[in-house]
Design an enzyme around this catalytic site. Structure first.
Site, short mmCIF file in Angstrom:
data_model
loop_
_atom_site.label_atom_id
_atom_site.label_comp_id
_atom_site.label_asym_id
_atom_site.label_seq_id
_atom_site.Cartn_x
_atom_site.Cartn_y
_atom_site.Cartn_z
N ALA A 39 -13.40 -13.27 49.70
CA ALA A 39 -13.49 -12.00 48.98
C ALA A 39 -13.97 -12.23 47.55
O ALA A 39 -13.70 -13.27 46.95
CB ALA A 39 -12.12 -11.33 48.95
N GLY A 87 -11.55 -15.13 53.13
CA GLY A 87 -12.45 -14.28 53.92
C GLY A 87 -13.56 -15.11 54.55
O GLY A 87 -14.12 -14.73 55.59
N GLU A 90 -12.30 -16.34 57.65
CA GLU A 90 -12.21 -15.20 58.56
C GLU A 90 -13.58 -14.88 59.16
O GLU A 90 -13.69 -14.47 60.32
CB GLU A 90 -11.61 -13.99 57.82
CG GLU A 90 -10.12 -14.24 57.52
CD GLU A 90 -9.51 -13.30 56.50
OE1 GLU A 90 -10.21 -12.86 55.58
OE2 GLU A 90 -8.31 -12.99 56.63
N GLU A 112 -5.13 -17.38 50.46
CA GLU A 112 -4.80 -16.07 49.89
C GLU A 112 -3.44 -15.98 49.21
O GLU A 112 -3.32 -15.44 48.11
CB GLU A 112 -4.90 -14.98 50.97
CG GLU A 112 -6.32 -14.55 51.29
CD GLU A 112 -6.98 -15.41 52.36
OE1 GLU A 112 -6.51 -16.55 52.58
OE2 GLU A 112 -7.96 -14.95 52.97
#
Ligand SMILES: CCCCCCCCCCCCC[C@H](O)CC(=O)SCCNC(=O)CCNC(=O)[C@H](O)C(C)(C)COP(=O)(O)OP(=O)(O)OC[C@H]1O[C@@H](n2cnc3c(N)ncnc32)[C@H](O)[C@@H]1OP(=O)(O)O
Length: 621
Positions: A39, A87, A90, A112
């Site tokens: 992110a 992310g 991910e 995170e």
């Protein structure tokens, strides 16, 4: 995962949906050396609580696109040429098949929670479904990162190739071989026969463990970090529902955290500020790195012995000079390294090599040729002046002299030096082998260039450059003022266990009275006596603070000088946990004293905030 990327991702997902009939497979690859950094943390820093609904929609939009790609019915291969975090990992997990380049520097995983967030881009749901509720915990709740090999063992990476140029041919070969095999285009958890490894929360064994998990977590976070708690909740709640609902649960928790002040603070501190420090933000750009060849340490007490270890462990020849205790000082390095040898973390050869770098001596002539000499003798001006004058002539051409004093002004100590412009403070923290901070103190006459070189030379970790702040130093007055307020509370009659526990509740690793014991109450009293003397010389009277007077009573009246001398605010029974000195209750506690726990917490934190602001104001960097 900036806004532009989100738009591009959505378009790509719409496009593959349109072109579905002509697609045999999809390759996810990166044009950069890092596969994907996750992110956009700058974007997260800009968010406010009121952005919650918008952020939730954005997260859901991203995951909808992920889902479109992974459920298209064609094999998706992630080509992991480098690090994939948060992310980024991910995104890697969209692929049904994951191929990584062998590289020991590559890191995968979900950092995170260290940033006050949770892996809400599918990371929690997918890692839990892949590994099971228990096995996934270190990766989700503790942000354990892993390399390609560990990923392969965990079944998170399916192939490892030797170099990046092999990624695409391997991915194409996989796609070709997968044609006509529907399971190659499906995630484990999307299969009809999917079962969660280890069982779901309805499994009695898992349920038993989960019932204590929040308490175990709270013990670690002390309830001060919302992210690990949210991550655990999302893991468990998600494991009880279908995949899509689990994904939505994650998004809700993440949106709340992403728009919180806690996450902004953690991202700023642990990512942006740490990166600036590691990148040497305040170091001179042009100065080359420099490592001293030979360092002399004067005084083989706790600090001198620790500094000798810290230098030798960096491969620097170290002369440890003390009239009587030099051998004992070297033995400290033996003790530290032996523990590591015993645990198999260091070879006996490496230990021997390190120890061979430390030369214990009682003779100043062995300091000849040192390009840095650090004085770490008792906090006494006359003694420091004496050892400075004895050792300084032994310095190599261009060498310089440093004092490890934690309390005495550098400019004053420098008056004993023949070269005050080459005299600085290098203040290590106890225990030296563990503490990262090294404080560099400029005296009034210290050449700035000298200081700059030093900053590159200095010890184990981070370096604070402070001028001679308030005639003492940065960290020391910081600690001093903090502790003064806290020991002052004891003097007000507030029970010691209340002060210690509330300090821990606001996040301090140990209570302030324990810290004072570690740094020695006798040192505080010594400084107080010295300050009184200094004032008296100027015809003034120093007004000691209530905190200082309390410590003076502890040392002079109650003979409790601190941990090293057997006891202070605490007793230290051999082989047992320390306990608060029982007489604190009778001697200092005042029955009927009224206090609010919140006030005490605020006092502990405000003092810290004020001191920090003062450091910033004074240009400490
Ligand atoms: C209004 C609100 C906006 C909301 C946004 C909505 C997004 C929604 C997404 C939801 C779904 C996903 C949620 C996800 O689970 C959450 C996360 O991903 S949190 C982020 C996790 N990622 C990380 O912690 C990785 C951080 N980066 C690194 O660790 C390292 O950069 C690296 C990847 C290991 C590479 O290291 P290096 O090669 O040494 O490179 P640098 O570190 O020097 O970085 C170069 C440069 O890039 C900047 N940078 C790196 N990562 C990020 C990042 N994630 N966000 C912003 N900027 C990043 C870094 O600061 C450097 O900048 P410079 O100093 O050069 O200016």
């Amino acid at each position: 995962m900036c806004l532009q990327w989100q738009t591009d991702l959505t378009q790509a997902a719409e496009q593959v949906l349109k072109d579905k009939a002509s697609i045999q497979g999809i390759i996810l690859a990166s044009a950069k050396s890092t596969f994907f950094a996750g992110a956009d943390l700058k974007g997260v820093m800009r968010s406010q609580a009121s952005d919650g609904p918008r952020v939730f929609t954005e997260i859901e939009g991203i995951k909808k696109a992920f889902r479109t790609i992974e459920t298209l019915g064609v094999p998706v291969v992630s080509c992991l040429n480098g690090t994939a975090l948060g992310g980024g990992w991910e995104v890697a997990l969209i692929g049904h098949h994951r191929i990584a380049t062998a590289n020991p520097k590559t890191q995968f995983g979900l950092p995170e929670v260290t940033l006050g967030l949770i892996p809400g881009g599918g990371g929690i749901t997918k890692m839990t479904r892949q590994l099971g509720l228990l096995a996934a915990q270190p990766y989700v709740l503790e942000s354990k990162l892993f390399g390609p090999e560990e990923a392969q063992k965990l079944g998170l990476v399916h192939e490892i190739v030797a170099s990046d140029d092999q990624l695409r041919p391997r991915a194409l070969a996989h796609i070709a071989a997968a044609q006509g095999q529907p399971e190659a285009a499906q995630h484990l958890w999307d299969r009809k026969d999917y079962k969660m490894p280890g069982g779901t929360p309805s499994n009695p064994k898992i349920a038993g463990m989960l019932s204590v998990a929040p308490a175990v977590l709270k013990q670690k976070t002390r309830g001060l970090y919302p992210a690990p708690e949210a991550a655990l909740a999302a893991m468990v709640e998600g494991a009880m529902v279908d995949f899509d609902t689990a994904m939505r649960i994650e998004s809700r928790y993440l949106a709340g955290l992403m728009t919180s002040q806690v996450a902004r603070n953690m991202i700023n501190t642990f990512f942006f500020n740490m990166n600036s420090i590691k990148g040497g933000q305040s170091r001179p750009k042009a100065a080359p790195r420099y490592k001293p060849q030979k360092v002399g340490i004067l005084g083989a007490g706790m600090m001198g012995s620790g500094i000798a270890y810290s230098q030798a462990s960096r491969g620097i020849a170290t002369v440890l000079k003390d009239r009587e205790a030099a051998e004992k000082g070297k033995a400290y390095s033996h003790k530290l390294t032996q523990k590591r040898v015993d645990k198999g973390r260091m070879t006996a050869d490496k230990q021997a090599a390190l120890l061979s770098l430390i030369q214990p001596t009682a003779s100043a002539s062995d300091l000849k040729g040192c390009d840095l000499i650090i004085e770490a003798v008792f906090e006494n001006r006359e003694l420091k002046a004496k050892v400075t004058q004895e050792a300084e002539p032994m310095l190599a051409e261009g060498g310089f002299f440093a004092s490890n004093t934690s309390t005495l002004p550098i400019s004053g100590l420098a008056t004993a030096s023949a070269n005050a412009n080459k005299f600085v403070g290098i203040h290590f923290f106890s225990p030296v082998d563990k503490m990262q901070l090294v404080e560099i103190i400029r005296g009034a006459q210290t050449m700035t260039r000298r200081l700059r070189v030093l900053r590159l030379r200095a010890g184990p970790g981070q370096v604070a450059d402070c001028g001679e702040r308030l005639a003492r130093f940065l960290y020391q007055p910081y600690l001093w003022h903090l502790c003064d307020g806290r020991r002052g509370m004891l003097g007000e009659g507030i029970p010691a266990p209340v002060i210690e526990n509330l300090a821990m509740q606001v996040g301090m690793p140990v209570g302030p009275l324990a810290v004072l014991d570690e740094t020695a109450l006798s040192l505080s009293v010594h400084v107080l006596d010295q300050t009184r003397e200094d004032f008296a010389k100027e015809g003034k009277t120093y007004q000691a603070t209530p905190g200082e007077l309390l410590v003076e009573r502890m040392v002079k009246e109650h003979k409790r000088p601190g941990r090293a001398a057997g006891g202070g605010f605490y007793d230290y029974p051999a082989g047992q946990k320390k306990v608060l000195w029982p007489e604190l209750k009778t001697r200092f506690e005042k029955s009927g004293v009224s206090y609010s726990q919140q006030d005490i917490k605020d006092r502990l934190l405000y003092r810290q905030a004020v001191e920090t602001a003062r450091c910033l104001q004074e240009g400490v960097c």
